[in-house]
Design a protein around this motif. Structure first.
Motif, PDB file in Angstrom:
ATOM      1  N   ASN A 103      17.738   6.715  -1.493  1.00  0.00           N
ATOM      2  CA  ASN A 103      18.507   7.964  -1.591  1.00  0.00           C
ATOM      3  C   ASN A 103      17.769   8.982  -2.452  1.00  0.00           C
ATOM      4  OD1 ASN A 103      20.684   7.427   0.035  1.00  0.00           O
ATOM      5  ND2 ASN A 103      21.961   6.610  -1.611  1.00  0.00           N
ATOM      6  N   ASP A 104      17.160   8.501  -3.530  1.00  0.00           N
ATOM      7  CA  ASP A 104      16.478   9.408  -4.454  1.00  0.00           C
ATOM      8  C   ASP A 104      15.067   9.770  -4.002  1.00  0.00           C
ATOM      9  OD1 ASP A 104      18.737   9.254  -5.996  1.00  0.00           O
ATOM     10  OD2 ASP A 104      17.906   7.807  -7.426  1.00  0.00           O
ATOM     11  N   LEU A 105      14.388   8.833  -3.342  1.00  0.00           N
ATOM     12  CA  LEU A 105      12.966   9.024  -3.040  1.00  0.00           C
ATOM     13  C   LEU A 105      12.645   9.038  -1.552  1.00  0.00           C
ATOM     14  CD1 LEU A 105      11.592   6.527  -5.728  1.00  0.00           C
ATOM     15  CD2 LEU A 105      11.951   8.987  -5.978  1.00  0.00           C
ATOM     16  N   GLY A 106      13.676   8.901  -0.717  1.00  0.00           N
ATOM     17  CA  GLY A 106      13.440   8.769   0.720  1.00  0.00           C
ATOM     18  C   GLY A 106      12.868   9.989   1.397  1.00  0.00           C
ATOM     19  N   ASP A 107      12.861  11.147   0.716  1.00  0.00           N
ATOM     20  CA  ASP A 107      12.266  12.344   1.323  1.00  0.00           C
ATOM     21  C   ASP A 107      10.753  12.349   1.193  1.00  0.00           C
ATOM     22  OD1 ASP A 107      12.380  12.593  -1.420  1.00  0.00           O
ATOM     23  OD2 ASP A 107      12.829  14.746  -1.394  1.00  0.00           O
ATOM     24  N   GLU A 108      10.196  11.403   0.425  1.00  0.00           N
ATOM     25  CA  GLU A 108       8.744  11.280   0.316  1.00  0.00           C
ATOM     26  C   GLU A 108       8.208  10.495   1.522  1.00  0.00           C
ATOM     27  OE1 GLU A 108       7.106   9.823  -3.336  1.00  0.00           O
ATOM     28  OE2 GLU A 108       8.882  10.435  -4.490  1.00  0.00           O
ATOM     29  N   PRO A 109       7.198  11.004   2.224  1.00  0.00           N
ATOM     30  CA  PRO A 109       6.636  10.266   3.375  1.00  0.00           C
ATOM     31  C   PRO A 109       6.211   8.839   3.043  1.00  0.00           C
ATOM     32  CG  PRO A 109       5.867  12.520   3.419  1.00  0.00           C
ATOM     33  CD  PRO A 109       6.618  12.357   2.117  1.00  0.00           C
TER      34      PRO A 109
ATOM     35  N   VAL B   7       0.835  -1.198   0.000  1.00  0.00           N
ATOM     36  CA  VAL B   7       0.000   0.000   0.000  1.00  0.00           C
ATOM     37  C   VAL B   7       0.874   1.254   0.000  1.00  0.00           C
ATOM     38  CG1 VAL B   7      -1.666   1.356   1.328  1.00  0.00           C
ATOM     39  CG2 VAL B   7      -1.973  -1.125   1.084  1.00  0.00           C
ATOM     40  N   ALA B   8       1.900   1.273   0.882  1.00  0.00           N
ATOM     41  CA  ALA B   8       2.789   2.434   0.936  1.00  0.00           C
ATOM     42  C   ALA B   8       3.514   2.625  -0.387  1.00  0.00           C
ATOM     43  CB  ALA B   8       3.794   2.261   2.079  1.00  0.00           C
ATOM     44  N   PHE B   9       3.932   1.537  -1.003  1.00  0.00           N
ATOM     45  CA  PHE B   9       4.664   1.598  -2.270  1.00  0.00           C
ATOM     46  C   PHE B   9       3.820   2.237  -3.368  1.00  0.00           C
ATOM     47  CE2 PHE B   9       6.310  -0.176  -6.247  1.00  0.00           C
ATOM     48  CZ  PHE B   9       7.667   0.050  -6.111  1.00  0.00           C
ATOM     49  N   LEU B  10       2.535   1.950  -3.377  1.00  0.00           N
ATOM     50  CA  LEU B  10       1.653   2.482  -4.425  1.00  0.00           C
ATOM     51  C   LEU B  10       1.509   3.999  -4.361  1.00  0.00           C
ATOM     52  CD1 LEU B  10      -1.175  -0.236  -4.365  1.00  0.00           C
ATOM     53  CD2 LEU B  10       0.702   0.008  -6.015  1.00  0.00           C
ATOM     54  N   PHE B  11       1.776   4.577  -3.180  1.00  0.00           N
ATOM     55  CA  PHE B  11       1.649   6.032  -3.022  1.00  0.00           C
ATOM     56  C   PHE B  11       2.955   6.773  -3.295  1.00  0.00           C
ATOM     57  CE2 PHE B  11      -2.091   4.656  -0.687  1.00  0.00           C
ATOM     58  CZ  PHE B  11      -3.030   5.619  -1.044  1.00  0.00           C
ATOM     59  N   ILE B  12       4.025   6.046  -3.580  1.00  0.00           N
ATOM     60  CA  ILE B  12       5.314   6.694  -3.851  1.00  0.00           C
ATOM     61  C   ILE B  12       5.350   7.187  -5.294  1.00  0.00           C
ATOM     62  CG2 ILE B  12       7.828   6.362  -3.921  1.00  0.00           C
ATOM     63  CD1 ILE B  12       7.475   4.063  -1.918  1.00  0.00           C
ATOM     64  N   ASP B  13       5.820   8.398  -5.458  1.00  0.00           N
ATOM     65  CA  ASP B  13       6.045   8.926  -6.814  1.00  0.00           C
ATOM     66  C   ASP B  13       7.388   8.369  -7.276  1.00  0.00           C
ATOM     67  OD1 ASP B  13       6.092  10.302  -9.159  1.00  0.00           O
ATOM     68  OD2 ASP B  13       6.423  12.278  -8.254  1.00  0.00           O
TER      69      ASP B  13
END
Length: 334
Positions: free
Chosen positions: A125-131, A109-115
């Motif tokens: 490193n690239d996307l870790g600033d996204e909640p 579920v969390a993965f589906l909300f990641i851009d």
């Protein structure tokens, strides 16, 4: 480089388990090693880039690799839990199918909300600033943390209750689990620091990730690989000890059967010459029968009685110097 080393270690463990544990009824640890080896292979940059490109180039390979890692740890925890009688309720709850399914559902579920963008070999490193990415990684490593902590509890207890060479695999597993706990804590700290923009903290902890990852898998792989070698060494030592005790008892046994013939005289083939355990058991039984039969005269001295008692203790597994560990018998153990 670290990912390649870890993947190599895991495939080496898989090879050793397939060779030495192929006759085991429970294959939990073997399944775990295969699953984790695949997950670690997907973390190798070249393999990841190729696999993700085949899956559409949106970092789906990250979810697959992490799901495989969690599933592999589930099997690993189950395998370690089955190696002994100590199975506290909390450990059973942690290493259970409902907890695994809930954790896999949560990271999906969390993965589906990641851009997610396009394929990247530096996902956090690239996307870790996204909640959502932080939540994804924290859930993933929180699950890994509790499973490895349960393994640490079981392995450390097994180490305390083992003796001699039996302590080697338990000690290696304890060290591997301890490094694994530290690794999971480090990743969770980095995730929280990244999403809260505490980049100095993240960069301070980041150098520990590679060494902790390598040490975790190095000691865990060594622990599981050493178990069959230890078991074989103990089996060999026990066989030699059994044969030696049978030979030492033979004069007393001949005296006993000369005054009270037993099954060995009625059926010389009752016990195979190659079956040292069966031979020793038959000698002990026929000596004891002669000792308690009041119809005959059969005297023994204290030295002979002491030898007989040592042989009995050995057969019962109370001979610590030569006993075979059963801590790994239920699994393919470790």
């Amino acid at each position: 480089m670290i990912q390649t080393l870890v993947a190599t270690l895991m495939w080496a463990l898989v090879a050793s388990l397939l060779i030495f544990r192929r006759k085991r009824a429970d294959r939990s640890i073997t399944y775990a090693a295969i699953t984790i080896a695949i997950a670690m292979s997907l973390n190798v940059d070249a393999i990841y880039a190729t696999a993700d490109a085949l899956l559409g180039g949106t970092n789906i390979a990250t979810l697959i690799a992490d799901a495989l890692l969690m599933t592999g740890l589930f099997f690993l925890g189950r395998g370690v839990m089955r190696t002994g009688e100590y199975r506290p309720r909390l450990v059973r709850a942690v290493v259970s199918m409902p907890v695994l399914v809930a954790s896999l559902f949560a990271i999906t579920v969390a993965f589906l909300f990641i851009d997610r963008g396009t394929t990247t070999t530096q996902f956090m490193n690239d996307l870790g600033d996204e909640p959502p990415a932080a939540a994804y990684s924290i859930i993933n490593f929180a699950y890994c943390l509790v499973v490895i902590a349960a393994m640490l509890t079981l392995a450390s207890r097994q180490f305390r209750h083992s003796t001699g060479i039996q302590r080697l695999p338990a000690g290696l597993l304890t060290l591997g689990s301890a490094f694994g706990v530290a690794l999971c804590v480090a990743v969770i700290v980095m995730d929280i620091a990244h999403v809260t923009d505490q980049l100095d903290l993240m960069h301070a902890v980041q150098p520990a990730y590679g060494p902790l990852s390598l040490l975790t898998f190095l000691f865990l792989c060594a622990g599981f690989a050493v178990q069959p070698a230890v078991r074989r060494a103990q089996h060999c030592l026990r066989g030699k000890r059994t044969a030696a005790l049978a030979a030492d008892l033979e004069p007393l046994w001949h005296r006993a059967t000369s005054v009270r013939p037993g099954l060995s005289q009625a059926d010389p083939l009752a016990t195979s010459a190659d079956d040292a355990e069966g031979r020793l058991h038959r000698e002990i039984v026929e000596i004891r029968d002669a000792m308690i039969d009041r119809r005959i005269t059969f005297d023994t001295n204290p030295t002979e009685v002491a030898l007989l008692e040592r042989a009995e203790s050995h057969l019962l597994g109370h001979d610590q110097a030569a006993s075979v560990s059963t801590s790994d018998d239920e699994d393919g153990a470790p």
